[in-house]
Design a protein around this motif. Structure first.
Motif, PDB file in Angstrom:
ATOM      1  N   GLU A 406       0.835  -1.201   0.000  1.00 10.69           N
ATOM      2  CA  GLU A 406       0.000   0.000   0.000  1.00 10.69           C
ATOM      3  C   GLU A 406       0.866   1.246   0.000  1.00 10.69           C
ATOM      4  OE1 GLU A 406      -4.018  -0.150   2.102  1.00 10.69           O
ATOM      5  OE2 GLU A 406      -2.743   0.925   3.508  1.00 10.69           O
ATOM      6  N   ASP A 408       0.817   5.652   0.452  1.00  9.35           N
ATOM      7  CA  ASP A 408       0.043   6.768   0.995  1.00  9.35           C
ATOM      8  C   ASP A 408      -0.652   7.558  -0.105  1.00  9.35           C
ATOM      9  OD1 ASP A 408       0.775   6.173   3.608  1.00  9.35           O
ATOM     10  OD2 ASP A 408       2.588   7.411   3.509  1.00  9.35           O
ATOM     11  N   ASP A 410      -1.939   6.298  -2.902  1.00  6.61           N
ATOM     12  CA  ASP A 410      -2.825   5.476  -3.738  1.00  6.61           C
ATOM     13  C   ASP A 410      -4.203   6.127  -3.863  1.00  6.61           C
ATOM     14  OD1 ASP A 410      -1.012   3.470  -4.297  1.00  6.61           O
ATOM     15  OD2 ASP A 410      -1.596   2.235  -2.584  1.00  6.61           O
ATOM     16  N   ARG A 413      -8.026   2.355  -1.985  1.00  2.76           N
ATOM     17  CA  ARG A 413      -7.531   1.744  -0.756  1.00  2.76           C
ATOM     18  C   ARG A 413      -8.354   0.493  -0.467  1.00  2.76           C
ATOM     19  NH1 ARG A 413      -4.736   4.743   2.879  1.00  2.76           N
ATOM     20  NH2 ARG A 413      -4.074   5.821   0.977  1.00  2.76           N
ATOM     21  N   THR A 415     -10.522  -1.790   1.460  1.00  2.00           N
ATOM     22  CA  THR A 415     -11.385  -1.507   2.602  1.00  2.00           C
ATOM     23  C   THR A 415     -12.177  -2.712   3.088  1.00  2.00           C
ATOM     24  OG1 THR A 415     -13.068  -0.699   1.050  1.00  2.00           O
ATOM     25  CG2 THR A 415     -11.631   0.951   2.083  1.00  2.00           C
ATOM     26  N   ARG A 428     -12.456  -2.731   7.012  1.00  2.00           N
ATOM     27  CA  ARG A 428     -11.478  -1.801   7.536  1.00  2.00           C
ATOM     28  C   ARG A 428     -12.154  -0.660   8.283  1.00  2.00           C
ATOM     29  NH1 ARG A 428      -6.350  -0.180   3.821  1.00  2.00           N
ATOM     30  NH2 ARG A 428      -4.872   0.213   5.523  1.00  2.00           N
ATOM     31  N   LEU A 431     -10.549   4.366   5.915  1.00  2.00           N
ATOM     32  CA  LEU A 431      -9.698   4.075   4.767  1.00  2.00           C
ATOM     33  C   LEU A 431      -8.292   3.668   5.164  1.00  2.00           C
ATOM     34  CD1 LEU A 431     -10.760   7.033   2.451  1.00  2.00           C
ATOM     35  CD2 LEU A 431     -11.472   4.644   2.275  1.00  2.00           C
ATOM     36  N   THR A 432      -7.954   3.808   6.448  1.00  2.00           N
ATOM     37  CA  THR A 432      -6.575   3.535   6.860  1.00  2.00           C
ATOM     38  C   THR A 432      -6.476   2.673   8.107  1.00  2.00           C
ATOM     39  OG1 THR A 432      -6.511   5.581   8.158  1.00  2.00           O
ATOM     40  CG2 THR A 432      -5.746   5.702   5.878  1.00  2.00           C
ATOM     41  N   TYR A 632      -7.578   1.604 -11.171  1.00  2.00           N
ATOM     42  CA  TYR A 632      -6.662   2.254 -10.226  1.00  2.00           C
ATOM     43  C   TYR A 632      -6.821   3.770 -10.347  1.00  2.00           C
ATOM     44  CZ  TYR A 632      -2.275   3.570  -7.915  1.00  2.00           C
ATOM     45  OH  TYR A 632      -1.339   4.130  -7.081  1.00  2.00           O
ATOM     46  N   TYR A 677     -11.719  -2.652  -3.171  1.00  2.00           N
ATOM     47  CA  TYR A 677     -11.050  -1.364  -2.981  1.00  2.00           C
ATOM     48  C   TYR A 677     -12.073  -0.230  -3.061  1.00  2.00           C
ATOM     49  CZ  TYR A 677      -6.296  -3.262  -3.257  1.00  2.00           C
ATOM     50  OH  TYR A 677      -5.119  -3.924  -2.999  1.00  2.00           O
ATOM     51  N   THR A 680     -10.479   6.848  -2.760  1.00  2.00           N
ATOM     52  CA  THR A 680     -10.255   7.650  -1.559  1.00  2.00           C
ATOM     53  C   THR A 680     -10.892   9.033  -1.630  1.00  2.00           C
ATOM     54  OG1 THR A 680      -8.130   8.407  -2.446  1.00  2.00           O
ATOM     55  CG2 THR A 680      -8.098   6.477  -1.011  1.00  2.00           C
TER      56      THR A 680
END
Length: 681
Positions: A406, A408, A410, A413, A415, A428, A431-432, A632, A677, A680
């Motif tokens: 991963e 930062d 991207d 993300r 999830t 998740r 998102l982080t 992506y 995914y 974000t």
């Protein structure tokens, strides 16, 4: 079941309102009686020989645990009618199956062979699909728990072991019948759905040979063989031999799911169905029954985020689309285990392989009078993108050996993800944050930016409606929305490009098969769903997806190489022919702008085509992708490719150039895992 014998002097004559008329059998767990329900129907009443604690909380927990069995579809299982505790102890009332156990039948008539053995295998693994779909692990699957009724095999006693183990002193640390225990149980590890598959394989070997799979010459010797030896499978023919061998793998993660086994027995590829999703289990444990909040609405799995308003079926309008006239296209619908009280097979691709297609944010697709795309002056150029963000960390997903890389920067993300063909779903925190098990959901998709999430609920509502949960994140309430009555069920949740509405594909389980039903548009703000039934010829093999403007949804027509669009109310909204064929896409079908989508190039194996909203070719590149994770960014996709003995997910541009690795997985986990995914921003 065994032939009835008269009641003994000390036997009860009535349990839970059911009159007891005879004894059917007795075992380590208790006594089974033949009974008569208040309506006069024959029932089987099992009174458990359990040292149940006297406090009411423990009794309530037992009833709650064992009552989960009532959620299981009655297809190939004995229906659980009532559970409870009275002065005679805990009891379970179920449908009476007039037939011998598999153990007794093989002892009397000899082993099963040929078509009879295959029918037995299909019927019993179908029962396991239903059991696992209801969030239950049998934990005591064996020949004595398979009844051979006049209408086929029925599996009984599912979920009893967990209820006893959790609330009584009857069971020991290792629950189950010794000859059908698994290596992980003997090692003191929890028993998940994979344990049932090991026991199922041993039961099929018994049916074919009349012998226990690992012998019967003393527990130490049997346990040693379970841990170290491979049984002789020469009595089995393909395809049964191959699936039994796979299910007898010593490592639980190497065994196929019940859904995968069913598909292989029926001659389908396991990846076409996504296998069976089972119960949700936290890392390091494998609970057999989904926990529910006692204050939550009946039939709604607890999310821990509070109860929401459940919409009644009367709030779910249904519009039917008349069948498309003209030549019908053949479509291959996977044959699935199904019943009216359980959501069936949804996993990698959710019943059918998911496809990529989209529509721009402008007007609908241009279609000429002949049905072909309007001529274009040339390819629409795909804009150049910025450099791919480098990976700044790598971590292993809980419950698996999959490694995620991963960065930062991207734009997407990870999830949520489903393991074991969705047997466990992890979500998740934002998102982080960290990943934790999401009990009660078959699938879970976050909206762009992570503000909301849509979960496909594992349980039907108390009124028989399939439901979804809309969760406000982070830590907000969850609202349960009814979709349609069983046997119609939702799959593959997708958010609209602006994140204000959601879409689910609907399938219908009937007669042991599943077929396309239509789609539902979900309005989270109003807590309502609009169900649209689609009877269009050739439609139903593939899932539905959003058009880029959010005003229509589309799906591929099987064998036609075309995308058909439908307005949100179900009206026909155009066709894009001549696109080749669909790709399997686990996540976003559209590019971030909504202007591009993907397909398999017409007449060219191993090539991916990029199309504009109105069906004009935009790019074409060679890449050996069987599955695409999604877009992506506007100029790159995330897709899987083979790497050595396993697979890796990579970022690849629209010229076929790979710039970064997103994840790595072994072959078995690749086939049985869906990574979801979220964009974000």
């Amino acid at each position: 079941m065994p032939d009835p014998v008269p009641l003994r002097r000390d036997d009860p004559t009535r349990i839970g309102g059911h009159e007891l008329t005879a004894r059917l059998g007795e075992g380590g767990q208790g006594v089974v009686y033949l009974g008569r329900s208040p309506s006069g129907a024959a029932v089987a009443v099992k009174v458990l020989r359990a040292d149940l604690p006297r406090d009411q909380a423990a009794r309530d927990r037992f009833v709650r645990e064992v009552s989960a069995a009532a959620r299981v579809a009655t297809f190939c299982t004995a229906q659980v009618i009532e559970t409870g505790v009275d002065e005679h102890g805990p009891f379970i009332v179920s449908e009476y199956i007039d037939g011998p156990t598999l153990a007794a039948a093989v002892g009397r008539d000899g082993p099963r062979t040929g078509a009879a053995l295959l029918r037995l295998a299909v019927g019993t693994v179908t029962a396991l699909v239903a059991i696992h779909r209801a969030g239950i692990v049998h934990r005591d699957f064996k020949p004595a728990n398979v009844l051979l009724g006049a209408d086929g095999p029925r599996v009984i006693d599912f979920g009893v072991a967990k209820a006893l183990d959790a609330t009584t002193t009857l069971t020991s640390a290792v629950t189950g019948t010794p000859a059908y225990l698994t290596p992980e149980q003997l090692s003191g590890e929890p028993a998940g759905p994979a344990a049932d598959m090991f026991a199922w394989a041993g039961t099929m070997l018994f049916a074919a040979t009349g012998r226990a799979p690992f012998g019967a010459d003393g527990l130490p010797a049997v346990f040693h063989r379970i841990m170290t030896a491979e049984p002789d499978l020469t009595a089995l023919e393909e395809p049964l031999r191959g699936v039994v061998a796979a299910c007898l793998a010593k490592a639980p993660s190497a065994r196929p799911s019940a859904g995968q086994v069913l598909m292989r027995l029926l001659g389908e590829e396991a990846q076409d169905t996504g296998g069976a999703e089972g119960e949700r289990a936290p890392e390091g444990s494998a609970p057999d029954v989904l926990e529910q909040d006692r204050d939550a609405p009946a039939g709604r799995p607890s999310s821990g985020d509070g109860a929401g308003r459940e919409v009644s079926p009367g709030d779910v309008p249904v519009r039917e689309i008349p069948a498309r006239k003209g030549k019908a296209h053949r479509r291959r619908v996977p044959v699935l285990a199904a019943g009216t009280a359980v959501l069936v097979l949804a996993g990698a691709g959710y019943l059918t392989a998911q496809v990529a297609a989209g529509q721009g944010r402008g007007p609908g697709p241009r279609v000429t009078s002949s049905g072909s795309p309007a001529a274009s002056s040339g390819s629409a150029a795909v804009p150049s993108g910025v450099a791919v963000a480098p990976a700044t960390r790598a971590y292993t997903l809980p419950g698996s050996a999959i490694t995620v890389h991963e960065g930062d920067g991207d734009p997407i993300r990870l999830t949520s993800y489903g393991l074991g063909d969705g047997a466990r779903v992890y979500v998740r925190a934002g998102l982080t944050g960290r990943f934790t098990p999401a009990t009660g959901y078959l699938a879970y998709a976050m909206s762009p930016g992570g503000r909301r999430a849509l979960g496909i609920d594992a349980l039907y509502g108390a009124d028989g409606s399939s439901t979804v949960s809309v969760v406000d994140r982070p830590g907000g309430p969850a609202a349960t929305i009814a979709i349609a009555r069983a046997p119609v069920y939702p799959a593959f949740p997708q958010w609209s490009p602006d994140g204000t509405r959601a879409l689910v594909t609907l399938n219908e389980a009937t007669g042991g098969t599943a077929k396309g039903y239509g789609y539902a548009i979900i309005d989270p703000a109003r807590k309502k769903a609009r169900v649209v039934r689609v009877r269009d010829s050739g439609v139903g093999r593939w899932s539905y997806f959003w058009r880029g403007d959010g005003r229509a949804v589309g799906t591929w027509a099987s064998g036609a190489g075309e995308v058909r669009w439908y307005a949100l109310d179900g009206a026909a909204a155009g066709t894009l022919p001549g696109l080749g064929g669909p790709l399997t896409v686990d996540g976003e079908d559209l590019s971030p702008s909504g202007l591009h989508f993907l397909s398999r190039c017409p007449g060219a194996a191993g090539e991916i085509c990029v199309w504009t909203a109105d069906g004009r070719p935009s790019a074409r590149f060679a890449f050996p992708a069987d599955r695409v994770i999604g877009w992506y960014d506007e100029t790159r996709i995330a897709a899987w490719r083979r790497k050595g003995e396993g697979y890796e997910a990579v970022v690849v541009d629209l010229g076929g150039r790979v710039s970064r690795v997103l994840a790595t997985a072994g072959a078995a986990e690749y086939k049985a895992t869906v990574l979801r995914y979220t964009r974000t921003g």
